[in-house]
Design an enzyme around this catalytic site. Structure first.
Site, PDB file in Angstrom:
ATOM      1  N   CYS A   1      -5.002  12.803  13.083  1.00  0.00           N
ATOM      2  CA  CYS A   1      -5.595  11.516  12.810  1.00  0.00           C
ATOM      3  C   CYS A   1      -5.445  10.682  14.167  1.00  0.00           C
ATOM      4  CB  CYS A   1      -5.188  10.733  11.610  1.00  0.00           C
ATOM      5  SG  CYS A   1      -3.561   9.947  11.948  1.00  0.00           S
TER       6      CYS A   1
ATOM      7  N   ARG B   1      -4.612  10.249   4.269  1.00  0.00           N
ATOM      8  CA  ARG B   1      -3.590  11.062   4.477  1.00  0.00           C
ATOM      9  C   ARG B   1      -2.641  11.298   3.290  1.00  0.00           C
ATOM     10  NH1 ARG B   1      -1.869  13.767   8.665  1.00  0.00           N
ATOM     11  NH2 ARG B   1       0.128  13.484   7.702  1.00  0.00           N
TER      12      ARG B   1
ATOM     13  N   ASP C   1       4.799   0.832  11.771  1.00  0.00           N
ATOM     14  CA  ASP C   1       3.479   0.153  11.452  1.00  0.00           C
ATOM     15  C   ASP C   1       3.517  -1.459  12.162  1.00  0.00           C
ATOM     16  OD1 ASP C   1       2.568   2.413  10.287  1.00  0.00           O
ATOM     17  OD2 ASP C   1       3.037   1.850   8.248  1.00  0.00           O
TER      18      ASP C   1
ATOM     19  N   ARG D   1       0.391  14.741  13.266  1.00  0.00           N
ATOM     20  CA  ARG D   1       0.742  14.479  11.717  1.00  0.00           C
ATOM     21  C   ARG D   1       0.995  15.548  10.796  1.00  0.00           C
ATOM     22  NH1 ARG D   1      -1.075   8.495   9.980  1.00  0.00           N
ATOM     23  NH2 ARG D   1       1.007   8.746   8.672  1.00  0.00           N
TER      24      ARG D   1
ATOM     25  N   ASP E   1       4.412  20.294   7.558  1.00  0.00           N
ATOM     26  CA  ASP E   1       5.280  21.331   7.425  1.00  0.00           C
ATOM     27  C   ASP E   1       6.648  21.005   6.731  1.00  0.00           C
ATOM     28  OD1 ASP E   1       5.742  19.523   9.662  1.00  0.00           O
ATOM     29  OD2 ASP E   1       7.268  21.001  10.477  1.00  0.00           O
TER      30      ASP E   1
ATOM     31  N   ARG F   1      -8.751  -0.461   4.531  1.00  0.00           N
ATOM     32  CA  ARG F   1      -8.012   0.522   3.866  1.00  0.00           C
ATOM     33  C   ARG F   1      -6.441  -0.185   3.323  1.00  0.00           C
ATOM     34  NH1 ARG F   1      -6.537   4.754   7.627  1.00  0.00           N
ATOM     35  NH2 ARG F   1      -5.083   5.004   5.905  1.00  0.00           N
TER      36      ARG F   1
ATOM     37  N   LYS G   1       0.908  -1.258  -0.070  1.00  0.00           N
ATOM     38  CA  LYS G   1       0.076  -0.201  -0.096  1.00  0.00           C
ATOM     39  C   LYS G   1       0.984   1.356   0.141  1.00  0.00           C
ATOM     40  CE  LYS G   1      -1.653   1.595   4.043  1.00  0.00           C
ATOM     41  NZ  LYS G   1      -1.378   3.391   4.077  1.00  0.00           N
ATOM     42  N   ASN G   2       1.844   1.285   0.940  1.00  0.00           N
ATOM     43  CA  ASN G   2       2.640   2.564   1.132  1.00  0.00           C
ATOM     44  C   ASN G   2       3.675   2.623  -0.101  1.00  0.00           C
ATOM     45  OD1 ASN G   2       1.303   3.186   3.233  1.00  0.00           O
ATOM     46  ND2 ASN G   2       2.842   2.638   4.818  1.00  0.00           N
TER      47      ASN G   2
HETATM   48  C1  UD1 Z   1       4.566   7.092   6.426  1.00  0.00           C
HETATM   49  C2  UD1 Z   1       3.512   5.634   6.105  1.00  0.00           C
HETATM   50  C3  UD1 Z   1       2.979   5.255   7.576  1.00  0.00           C
HETATM   51  C4  UD1 Z   1       3.949   5.118   8.397  1.00  0.00           C
HETATM   52  C5  UD1 Z   1       4.919   6.275   8.717  1.00  0.00           C
HETATM   53  C6  UD1 Z   1       6.339   6.175   9.611  1.00  0.00           C
HETATM   54  C7  UD1 Z   1       2.661   5.952   4.024  1.00  0.00           C
HETATM   55  C8  UD1 Z   1       1.564   6.584   3.213  1.00  0.00           C
HETATM   56  N1  UD1 Z   1       2.605   6.204   5.263  1.00  0.00           N
HETATM   57  O1  UD1 Z   1       3.625   8.081   7.019  1.00  0.00           O
HETATM   58  O2  UD1 Z   1       2.146   4.162   7.199  1.00  0.00           O
HETATM   59  O3  UD1 Z   1       3.428   4.783   9.599  1.00  0.00           O
HETATM   60  O4  UD1 Z   1       5.574   6.725   7.495  1.00  0.00           O
HETATM   61  O5  UD1 Z   1       7.175   5.285   9.107  1.00  0.00           O
HETATM   62  O6  UD1 Z   1       3.617   5.747   3.272  1.00  0.00           O
HETATM   63  N2  UD1 Z   1       6.433  14.851  10.609  1.00  0.00           N
HETATM   64  C9  UD1 Z   1       6.559  16.151  10.861  1.00  0.00           C
HETATM   65  N3  UD1 Z   1       6.255  17.005   9.886  1.00  0.00           N
HETATM   66  C10 UD1 Z   1       6.326  16.617   8.474  1.00  0.00           C
HETATM   67  C11 UD1 Z   1       6.091  15.414   8.111  1.00  0.00           C
HETATM   68  C12 UD1 Z   1       6.142  14.535   9.253  1.00  0.00           C
HETATM   69  O7  UD1 Z   1       6.667  16.500  12.036  1.00  0.00           O
HETATM   70  O8  UD1 Z   1       6.005  17.516   7.461  1.00  0.00           O
HETATM   71  C13 UD1 Z   1       6.600  13.948  11.647  1.00  0.00           C
HETATM   72  C14 UD1 Z   1       5.334  13.048  11.913  1.00  0.00           C
HETATM   73  O9  UD1 Z   1       4.283  13.863  12.829  1.00  0.00           O
HETATM   74  C15 UD1 Z   1       5.808  11.981  12.755  1.00  0.00           C
HETATM   75  C16 UD1 Z   1       7.180  11.601  11.906  1.00  0.00           C
HETATM   76  O10 UD1 Z   1       7.590  13.221  11.425  1.00  0.00           O
HETATM   77  O11 UD1 Z   1       5.999  12.100  14.017  1.00  0.00           O
HETATM   78  C17 UD1 Z   1       6.972  10.562  10.673  1.00  0.00           C
HETATM   79  O12 UD1 Z   1       5.860  10.974   9.845  1.00  0.00           O
HETATM   80  P1  UD1 Z   1       6.122  10.548   8.341  1.00  0.00           P
HETATM   81  O13 UD1 Z   1       7.203   9.668   7.840  1.00  0.00           O
HETATM   82  O14 UD1 Z   1       5.935  11.844   7.521  1.00  0.00           O
HETATM   83  O15 UD1 Z   1       4.904   9.866   8.088  1.00  0.00           O
HETATM   84  P2  UD1 Z   1       3.967   9.587   7.046  1.00  0.00           P
HETATM   85  O16 UD1 Z   1       4.957  10.021   5.591  1.00  0.00           O
HETATM   86  O17 UD1 Z   1       2.769  10.359   7.304  1.00  0.00           O
END
Ligand code: UD1
Length: 426
Positions: A116, A92, A314, A121, A124, A406, A22-23
């Site tokens: 969520c 998301r 995950d 999440r 920025d 999902r 999926k990811n």
């Molecule tokens: C992706 C995966 C999700 C997995 C996660 C962590 C997909 C679609 N989803 O989610 O299944 O649980 O990686 O491996 O691939 N953060 C910020 N600012 C940002 C972006 C992230 O502060 O702009 C923080 C988040 O709050 C979190 C951390 O960084 O604490 C990791 O988030 P991120 O890797 O971005 O998660 P996702 O990409 O949403």
């Protein structure tokens, strides 16, 4: 609302084919926005999130020809550069259209995802990265409105992003993916530092390279992208789902049994396989198959989540489920998301002994869980509750399983084929 009814106590035996990830599928579908040519994707999982992403792309003008296990996307007629709130709030990963739209069309309007169940999440880092590449970004009425000013070295009548050096304060998977796609069409070289090393980032890079992108270093923490004027069509096979793989292995380790994953990849599951061996399972890898045998009660194993190649967030909830019936006590520490222990309350309803202190959970293994009605709160928590149901005595009803649909392809059919007593109540 659909539910799963699970009669616990059966061992799991047999073979199960692992689906496409999926990811990896979701970001790679968004790469279809980067070209006017056809992008054919094979090994596509049949999942609710994949259908949502397809609908979102279709709303933008992408055509999608669906076959069993495959989709061909064509972005020749993209005319609506927007991802509405109704779609982003349910998935998301819709934020992943932002980078491709801004890169190809110089403009995009994408809803902010908001919070969520597992935490705030933010996005920025995605926004800062695009700003560093020359996009002007305003947040208006809950939407990210991005525009690249004209005359930014563009040959297309709209602005073109410029290569930049971007440092991620935190490792972000979708952040890395969004900016890698944006950089593929930018003018000049972009270097992403402290980039995510997740295998799904590498799979996306492989697809982009097949489309003509110039990317080096995917899989390391420094990715260098030399932008090209245009990307072309390609065909790509989605990598196997490492989280689905891990989930089946943990289920068999908890319930006992002898299962073989087909079409899996052990090289991207090392940390998870080591933890399963520590729990007492025998693991045998041969080519694209992974066999797990478990003939004893699992031993409790400590887990600390961290970005790849460390233990994946995950898989945290599934290991928690195994630990509830393990011999001994374990500590599970969640470092990625601040609120990813929603499953603890539900596991307690089955008799699990778990104490939570901040981002740490202490689990005291008990000899037996007892079936009850429990509620799924997010995708991986749902998988954890299914595993708990498989080992609990009597019947467990898991409510709100739309979360499961999902991200897990035909989970009850796959578990039934392995000998579990599980059925869907409509
Ligand atoms: C992706 C995966 C999700 C997995 C996660 C962590 C997909 C679609 N989803 O989610 O299944 O649980 O990686 O491996 O691939 N953060 C910020 N600012 C940002 C972006 C992230 O502060 O702009 C923080 C988040 O709050 C979190 C951390 O960084 O604490 C990791 O988030 P991120 O890797 O971005 O998660 P996702 O990409 O949403």
């Amino acid at each position: 609302m659909q539910k799963l009814a699970i009669q616990g106590g059966n061992r799991l035996n047999g073979e199960v084919r692992i689906s496409g990830a999926k990811n990896a599928a979701l970001p790679i579908m968004c790469a279809g926005l980067l070209t006017a040519d056809e992008l054919r994707l094979d090994n596509m999982p049949d999942l609710h999130d994949v259908a949502t992403m397809r609908k979102l792309l279709e709303q933008m003008g992408v055509t999608a020809a669906v076959e069993p296990g495959a989709v061909t996307l064509c972005g020749a007629k993209v005319d609506k550069l927007e991802a509405p709130y109704e779609m982003v709030k349910t998935m998301r990963a819709a934020i992943l259209v932002l980078g491709p739209l801004v890169a190809r069309f110089g403009e995009a309007r994408v809803s902010l995802p908001g919070g969520c169940a597992i935490g705030s999440r933010p996005v920025d880092l995605h926004i800062k990265g695009l700003q560093a590449m020359g996009a002007q970004i305003h947040i208006e009425h809950g939407y990210i409105h991005a525009q690249v000013p004209r005359g930014n070295g563009s040959s297309k009548g709209c602005g073109r992003l410029k290569g930049a050096r971007i440092f991620f304060d935190l490792v972000s998977v979708t952040g890395t993916e969004n900016l890698m796609m944006a950089a593929a069409l930018a003018d000049g070289v972009t270097v992403l530092e402290n980039a995510a090393r997740e295998p799904e980032v590498v799979d996306l890079a492989h697809c982009l390279i097949a489309m003509g992108a110039k990317i080096e270093g995917a899989g390391s923490d420094t990715i260098s992208i030399t932008g090209v004027e245009k990307l072309h069509g390609a065909s790509h096979r989605i990598m196997p789902d490492r989280i689905e793989s891990g989930t089946f292995l943990v289920a068999a380790a908890a319930a006992g049994g002898d299962i073989t994953l087909i079409d899996a990849r052990a090289d991207i599951l090392e940390n998870v396989l080591e933890k399963l061996q520590e729990a007492g399972a025998a693991i045998h890898v041969a080519g694209s198959t992974i066999n797990l045998k478990m003939n004893q009660r699992p031993k409790a194993v400590n887990v600390r989540t961290s970005p790849y190649p460390a233990f994946p967030t995950d898989m945290q909830a599934q290991f928690m489920a195994m630990n509830t019936i393990a011999e001994g006590s374990a500590i599970v520490i969640e470092t990625i998301f601040e609120n990813r222990f929603m499953h603890v309350q539900e596991l307690r309803r089955l008799g699990a002994q778990i104490d939570v202190e901040g981002n740490a959970a202490v689990i005291k293994g008990c000899a037996q869980l007892e079936g009850a009605t429990i509620m799924a709160t997010d995708l991986r928590a749902s998988a954890c509750l299914v595993i708990a149901g498989l080992v609990a005595q009597g019947e467990t009803i898991v409510d709100r399983i739309y979360h499961l649909d999902r991200g897990y392809e035909h989970i009850e059919a796959k578990l039934s084929a392995l000998g579990a007593q599980i059925r869907r109540l409509k």
